[in-house]
Design a protein around this motif. Structure first.
Motif, mmCIF file in Angstrom:
data_model
loop_
_atom_site.group_PDB
_atom_site.id
_atom_site.type_symbol
_atom_site.label_atom_id
_atom_site.label_comp_id
_atom_site.label_asym_id
_atom_site.label_seq_id
_atom_site.Cartn_x
_atom_site.Cartn_y
_atom_site.Cartn_z
ATOM 1 N N ASN A 218 8.210 -9.171 -6.734
ATOM 2 C CA ASN A 218 7.068 -8.331 -6.364
ATOM 3 C C ASN A 218 7.511 -6.916 -6.019
ATOM 4 O O ASN A 218 6.866 -5.936 -6.405
ATOM 5 C CB ASN A 218 6.304 -8.945 -5.190
ATOM 6 N N ARG A 219 8.608 -6.792 -5.292
ATOM 7 C CA ARG A 219 9.091 -5.462 -4.916
ATOM 8 C C ARG A 219 9.578 -4.681 -6.135
ATOM 9 O O ARG A 219 9.356 -3.477 -6.233
ATOM 10 C CB ARG A 219 10.193 -5.587 -3.873
ATOM 11 N N LEU B 142 8.502 -0.430 -10.098
ATOM 12 C CA LEU B 142 8.293 0.055 -11.465
ATOM 13 C C LEU B 142 6.964 0.791 -11.606
ATOM 14 O O LEU B 142 6.868 1.819 -12.287
ATOM 15 C CB LEU B 142 8.368 -1.107 -12.459
ATOM 16 N N VAL B 143 5.916 0.270 -10.956
ATOM 17 C CA VAL B 143 4.618 0.944 -10.997
ATOM 18 C C VAL B 143 4.719 2.325 -10.348
ATOM 19 O O VAL B 143 4.204 3.326 -10.877
ATOM 20 C CB VAL B 143 3.534 0.073 -10.319
ATOM 21 N N ILE C 255 5.180 8.324 -10.909
ATOM 22 C CA ILE C 255 5.942 9.562 -10.725
ATOM 23 C C ILE C 255 6.271 10.193 -12.073
ATOM 24 O O ILE C 255 6.121 11.409 -12.255
ATOM 25 C CB ILE C 255 7.212 9.281 -9.895
ATOM 26 N N VAL C 256 6.717 9.386 -13.037
ATOM 27 C CA VAL C 256 7.042 9.926 -14.369
ATOM 28 C C VAL C 256 5.785 10.482 -15.034
ATOM 29 O O VAL C 256 5.802 11.574 -15.629
ATOM 30 C CB VAL C 256 7.723 8.837 -15.245
ATOM 31 N N PHE D 277 -1.463 11.832 -8.754
ATOM 32 C CA PHE D 277 -0.519 10.754 -9.063
ATOM 33 C C PHE D 277 0.675 10.781 -8.104
ATOM 34 O O PHE D 277 1.134 9.746 -7.615
ATOM 35 C CB PHE D 277 -0.041 10.831 -10.503
ATOM 36 N N PHE D 278 1.206 11.970 -7.828
ATOM 37 C CA PHE D 278 2.319 12.085 -6.887
ATOM 38 C C PHE D 278 1.911 11.595 -5.501
ATOM 39 O O PHE D 278 2.647 10.861 -4.844
ATOM 40 C CB PHE D 278 2.796 13.539 -6.788
ATOM 41 N N LEU D 279 0.729 11.999 -5.052
ATOM 42 C CA LEU D 279 0.263 11.559 -3.726
ATOM 43 C C LEU D 279 0.039 10.049 -3.683
ATOM 44 O O LEU D 279 0.377 9.386 -2.695
ATOM 45 C CB LEU D 279 -1.011 12.304 -3.346
ATOM 46 N N ALA D 280 -0.528 9.487 -4.778
ATOM 47 C CA ALA D 280 -0.727 8.033 -4.829
ATOM 48 C C ALA D 280 0.621 7.310 -4.773
ATOM 49 O O ALA D 280 0.778 6.307 -4.062
ATOM 50 C CB ALA D 280 -1.501 7.648 -6.090
ATOM 51 N N ALA D 281 1.618 7.828 -5.514
ATOM 52 C CA ALA D 281 2.952 7.207 -5.494
ATOM 53 C C ALA D 281 3.570 7.313 -4.103
ATOM 54 O O ALA D 281 4.208 6.366 -3.617
ATOM 55 C CB ALA D 281 3.853 7.865 -6.536
ATOM 56 N N ALA D 282 3.392 8.450 -3.439
ATOM 57 C CA ALA D 282 3.954 8.624 -2.093
ATOM 58 C C ALA D 282 3.317 7.661 -1.105
ATOM 59 O O ALA D 282 4.005 7.033 -0.293
ATOM 60 C CB ALA D 282 3.760 10.072 -1.640
ATOM 61 N N VAL D 283 1.985 7.524 -1.162
ATOM 62 C CA VAL D 283 1.288 6.616 -0.245
ATOM 63 C C VAL D 283 1.705 5.171 -0.512
ATOM 64 O O VAL D 283 2.015 4.415 0.426
ATOM 65 C CB VAL D 283 -0.250 6.791 -0.372
ATOM 66 N N GLU D 284 1.735 4.767 -1.775
ATOM 67 C CA GLU D 284 2.155 3.398 -2.123
ATOM 68 C C GLU D 284 3.605 3.149 -1.698
ATOM 69 O O GLU D 284 3.943 2.079 -1.205
ATOM 70 C CB GLU D 284 1.995 3.152 -3.624
ATOM 71 N N GLY D 285 4.467 4.141 -1.908
ATOM 72 C CA GLY D 285 5.871 4.005 -1.489
ATOM 73 C C GLY D 285 5.992 3.830 0.007
ATOM 74 O O GLY D 285 6.772 3.005 0.497
#
Length: 193
Positions: A127-128, A133-134, A139-140, A164-172
């Motif tokens: 899962n991690r 990967l998502v 980010i890419v 997209f960058f903000l969504a990746a940061a929040v998910e991270g």
């Protein structure tokens, strides 16, 4: 006695183990040091003493004393009863064993690992990795979108890419918090059991 230096041998074993990266209990080093001092005391008291011969001389007597000490009438009767029961059940056990062998049904079962815990750990890892990967794809994708001119801008950059960058940061961030909390919880559960 001059030839027998068990303490020195034990200290050499400890030193060699440490040189090769093998961790031995510290008690082994203490035992070696104690035996080294004992060797010196023995050589001082009687340089001609042969401990191997002394052990051979007294072994039979020590074994005889130990056996008589442990052999009481109750323990002897208990041992005889257990032996009788074992002998009585032996033919049936041998027949059962031979039947299993002849029918090729003899097997060995080994419980070496906790399969449930292993599968649970593998699920967590999978899962991690999938979530990682998502996040990497987000980010890419955002980096590729930075090159696309658009009237919608956020912080001076193309708006969709920044979303997209903000969504990746929040998910991270949530992934890191989830990992820390679940690892702490499973650590407490292991210590509790």
């Amino acid at each position: 006695m001059a030839q027998l230096q068990i303490g020195r041998v034990l200290l050499e074993v400890s030193r060699t183990a440490a040189d090769t990266g093998l961790a031995l209990p510290s008690e082994l080093t203490l035992l070696g040091k104690t035996l080294l001092h004992l060797d010196a005391v023995g050589r001082t008291l009687d340089p001609e003493f042969d401990p191997n011969a002394a052990v051979r001389r007294h072994t039979a007597e020590l074994l005889r004393r130990r056996m008589w000490k442990g052999a009481s009438s109750g323990s002897l009767a208990s041992t005889l009863l257990e032996t009788r029961e074992f002998v009585e059940k032996m033919p049936g056990r041998v027949n059962k064993f031979l039947d299993l062998v002849s029918e090729n049904r003899l097997g060995v079962r080994v419980d070496a690992i906790d399969e449930r815990q292993l599968i649970e750990g593998l699920h967590k890892i999978a899962n991690r990795v999938a979530l990682g990967l998502v996040l990497a794809a987000l980010i890419v994708g955002a980096a590729l979108l930075m090159q696309v001119p658009t009237p919608f801008r956020l912080f001076g950059y193309p708006g969709l890419a920044m979303l997209f960058f903000l969504a990746a940061a929040v998910e991270g961030f949530f992934l890191v918090i989830n990992i820390l909390l679940s690892d702490r919880r499973s650590g407490r559960e292991r210590r509790g059991s």
